[in-house]
Design an enzyme around this catalytic site. Structure first.
Site, mmCIF file in Angstrom:
data_model
loop_
_atom_site.group_PDB
_atom_site.id
_atom_site.type_symbol
_atom_site.label_atom_id
_atom_site.label_comp_id
_atom_site.label_asym_id
_atom_site.label_seq_id
_atom_site.Cartn_x
_atom_site.Cartn_y
_atom_site.Cartn_z
ATOM 1 N N GLU A 124 -1.527 -8.791 -15.268
ATOM 2 C CA GLU A 124 -2.578 -7.783 -15.256
ATOM 3 C C GLU A 124 -3.587 -7.977 -16.413
ATOM 4 O OE1 GLU A 124 -4.434 -5.682 -13.883
ATOM 5 O OE2 GLU A 124 -4.321 -4.033 -15.267
ATOM 6 N N ARG A 169 -6.311 -2.342 -9.049
ATOM 7 C CA ARG A 169 -6.492 -2.981 -10.351
ATOM 8 C C ARG A 169 -7.511 -4.137 -10.277
ATOM 9 N NH1 ARG A 169 -3.638 0.868 -11.287
ATOM 10 N NH2 ARG A 169 -1.963 0.980 -12.831
ATOM 11 N N SER A 182 1.082 -1.813 -18.140
ATOM 12 C CA SER A 182 1.761 -2.657 -17.146
ATOM 13 C C SER A 182 1.298 -4.100 -17.307
ATOM 14 C CB SER A 182 1.404 -2.209 -15.731
ATOM 15 O OG SER A 182 1.814 -0.894 -15.515
HETATM 16 N N1 EPU Z 1 11.653 0.806 -12.005
HETATM 17 C C1 EPU Z 1 12.895 0.301 -12.295
HETATM 18 N N2 EPU Z 1 13.075 -0.300 -13.504
HETATM 19 C C2 EPU Z 1 12.075 -0.425 -14.416
HETATM 20 C C3 EPU Z 1 10.807 0.083 -14.103
HETATM 21 C C4 EPU Z 1 10.612 0.710 -12.889
HETATM 22 O O1 EPU Z 1 13.829 0.380 -11.501
HETATM 23 O O2 EPU Z 1 12.318 -0.973 -15.490
HETATM 24 C C5 EPU Z 1 11.445 1.514 -10.723
HETATM 25 C C6 EPU Z 1 11.313 3.022 -10.951
HETATM 26 O O3 EPU Z 1 12.535 3.663 -10.979
HETATM 27 C C7 EPU Z 1 10.477 3.450 -9.758
HETATM 28 C C8 EPU Z 1 9.599 2.238 -9.488
HETATM 29 O O4 EPU Z 1 10.210 1.128 -10.142
HETATM 30 O O5 EPU Z 1 11.298 3.656 -8.639
HETATM 31 C C9 EPU Z 1 8.162 2.435 -9.928
HETATM 32 O O6 EPU Z 1 8.126 2.734 -11.330
HETATM 33 P P1 EPU Z 1 7.042 3.746 -11.957
HETATM 34 O O7 EPU Z 1 7.045 5.014 -11.211
HETATM 35 O O8 EPU Z 1 7.275 3.781 -13.425
HETATM 36 O O9 EPU Z 1 5.629 3.121 -11.650
HETATM 37 P P2 EPU Z 1 5.126 1.611 -11.644
HETATM 38 O O10 EPU Z 1 4.862 1.228 -10.228
HETATM 39 O O11 EPU Z 1 6.041 0.743 -12.412
HETATM 40 C C10 EPU Z 1 2.550 2.107 -11.731
HETATM 41 C C11 EPU Z 1 1.362 1.674 -12.538
HETATM 42 C C12 EPU Z 1 1.325 2.422 -13.873
HETATM 43 C C13 EPU Z 1 1.216 3.905 -13.569
HETATM 44 C C14 EPU Z 1 2.427 4.331 -12.725
HETATM 45 C C15 EPU Z 1 2.315 5.759 -12.268
HETATM 46 C C16 EPU Z 1 0.860 -0.620 -11.899
HETATM 47 C C17 EPU Z 1 0.875 -2.065 -12.289
HETATM 48 N N3 EPU Z 1 1.393 0.232 -12.770
HETATM 49 O O12 EPU Z 1 3.727 1.710 -12.433
HETATM 50 O O13 EPU Z 1 0.151 2.015 -14.556
HETATM 51 O O14 EPU Z 1 1.180 4.657 -14.777
HETATM 52 O O15 EPU Z 1 2.508 3.517 -11.512
HETATM 53 O O16 EPU Z 1 1.301 5.878 -11.315
HETATM 54 O O17 EPU Z 1 0.346 -0.288 -10.834
HETATM 55 C C18 EPU Z 1 -0.732 0.533 -16.217
HETATM 56 O O18 EPU Z 1 -1.436 0.043 -15.328
HETATM 57 O O19 EPU Z 1 -0.797 0.117 -17.408
HETATM 58 C C19 EPU Z 1 0.216 1.583 -15.884
HETATM 59 C C20 EPU Z 1 1.071 2.065 -16.777
#
Ligand code: EPU
Length: 351
Positions: A347, A164, A245
């Site tokens: 972000e 990012r 995010s």
């Molecule tokens: N989780 C929770 N509670 C929550 C949210 C997440 O327990 O309220 C846990 C999920 O269960 C999972 C982990 O956290 O085990 C990761 O969650 P998720 O797979 O939704 O991905 P993320 O790391 O939260 C990142 C990117 C997203 C992207 C997804 C998929 C960043 C800051 N965000 O989210 O990007 O779509 O991975 O690759 O890196 C964005 O940048 O706007 C964005 C949506």
């Protein structure tokens, strides 16, 4: 060149925050960009480049001259032995461009489907999702130096991509070129592989694959899966204001990770190749009890705690102010710091 005055910005930012731009110019060509840089009344004046407004929190009326990016066009430029080189104007809608590449039989961007915003914004934060980052498909971009009016081209190395992150987020001297508030991206070129392989391996995608009997998806099936996954857990900005995010997933040392695991063994963490660990910021926020909570009209999305939302309906009344969004963000940072000893980085761009 028309300079519009007191332009409402609510429809031009995906948080749907109510604010005005004192002055706004729509940039539809390189010539428009050069003209605004050369105009005596605007030379040396602060300027703000606005793409799709999807990574932005506006905390008041905007005084810098807003340059609204409206350069359009998309085409297959040429091919190299291993890639098709595709170009798009910075003002093109990102998701529509991804869909168009697939219609042309040029896969490679499908994992990045449904990310809100414009093509020109994608290199700024090196967008990434489901195992693919923009830098994996990037070839080069054309931009204009807003201080000198000079056009220039950058390749991937010159963009200084990170998680990012890019030179467009850093001041001069901080990271290579340092082009924060200095450059306007005009068009971007992508290198799409001639031999395409689906990028799977991400938990949500493996689940989809298992639901489809272990099928190896085509690019358009993968595109559909990504759209379904995102619709299920991320709010549609047309209906609920948000900027994706709100915090970055933090990277910590093995030692720090062990300290956090000691505080809560359930913490979601992934080991990176260099031995450091990436933590799921959404999980940390959720563990602090913020999911579904609000401050004023700014809230934490019920299905994904990493996303802050505007609880006011788009187009109706005031809704959340940028100040409320930032108060909520700071309260979350404090909670996570107190509980896990870790400072979450925001972000979006705060204006
Ligand atoms: N989780 C929770 N509670 C929550 C949210 C997440 O327990 O309220 C846990 C999920 O269960 C999972 C982990 O956290 O085990 C990761 O969650 P998720 O797979 O939704 O991905 P993320 O790391 O939260 C990142 C990117 C997203 C992207 C997804 C998929 C960043 C800051 N965000 O989210 O990007 O779509 O991975 O690759 O890196 C964005 O940048 O706007 C964005 C949506």
């Amino acid at each position: 060149m028309l300079v519009e005055k007191n332009v409402p910005l609510q429809a031009l930012n995906t948080f749907h925050i109510v604010a005005k731009a004192h002055s706004l110019v729509r940039v539809c060509s390189d010539a428009d960009a050069q003209e605004i840089c050369a105009a005596p009344e605007w030379r040396g004046q602060p300027k703000f480049v606005l793409g799709g407004g999807s990574n932005l929190v506006i905390t008041g009326d905007v005084k810098p001259l807003v340059l609204k990016v409206e350069l359009m066009g998309r085409s297959l430029l040429r091919e190299t032995p291993r890639h098709y080189i595709v170009e798009a104007g910075a003002g093109e809608n990102w998701h529509d461009f991804v869909a168009w590449t697939l219609e042309q039989g040029l896969p490679g961007l499908e994992n990045l489907a449904m990310i809100p915003g414009t093509v020109g914004a994608t290199p700024v934060q090196n967008i990434g999702a489901y195992g693919v980052e923009l830098q994996d498909r990037f070839e080069s971009l054309d931009a204009i130096d807003l201080q000198t009016g000079q056009l220039f081209t950058l390749d991937a190395a010159q963009c200084g991509f990170g998680y990012r992150d890019s030179v467009f987020k850093h001041e001069a001297g901080e990271k290579g070129l340092g082009l924060k508030d200095r450059a306007m991206i005009l068009r971007v070129r992508f290198a799409l592989p001639k031999v395409w392989k689906p990028v799977l391996g991400y938990a949500d995608l493996e689940k989809k694959q298992a639901e489809h009997g272990g099928l190896q998806p085509t690019a358009s099936q993968l595109f559909d899966w990504i759209c379904q996954i995102r619709r299920a857990k991320l709010p549609d900005p047309a209906l609920i204001g948000n900027a994706g995010s709100f915090f970055k997933n933090p990277t910590v040392s093995a030692e720090q990770c062990a300290d956090i695991i000691a505080r809560d063994p359930k913490v979601v963490h992934y080991r990176l190749v260099d031995g450091s660990f990436k933590l799921a910021a959404g999980w940390l926020i959720d563990a602090c009890g913020w999911r579904g909570k609000s401050i004023g009209q700014a809230g934490v999305y019920e299905k994904q705690a990493l996303v802050l939302v505007n609880r006011g309906a788009p187009g109706e009344g005031q809704g959340a102010t940028g100040g409320e969004v930032m108060t909520l963000a700071r309260s979350i940072q404090t909670s996570v710091y107190e509980r896990f000893g870790l400072r979450l980085e925001t972000e979006p761009v705060v204006l």
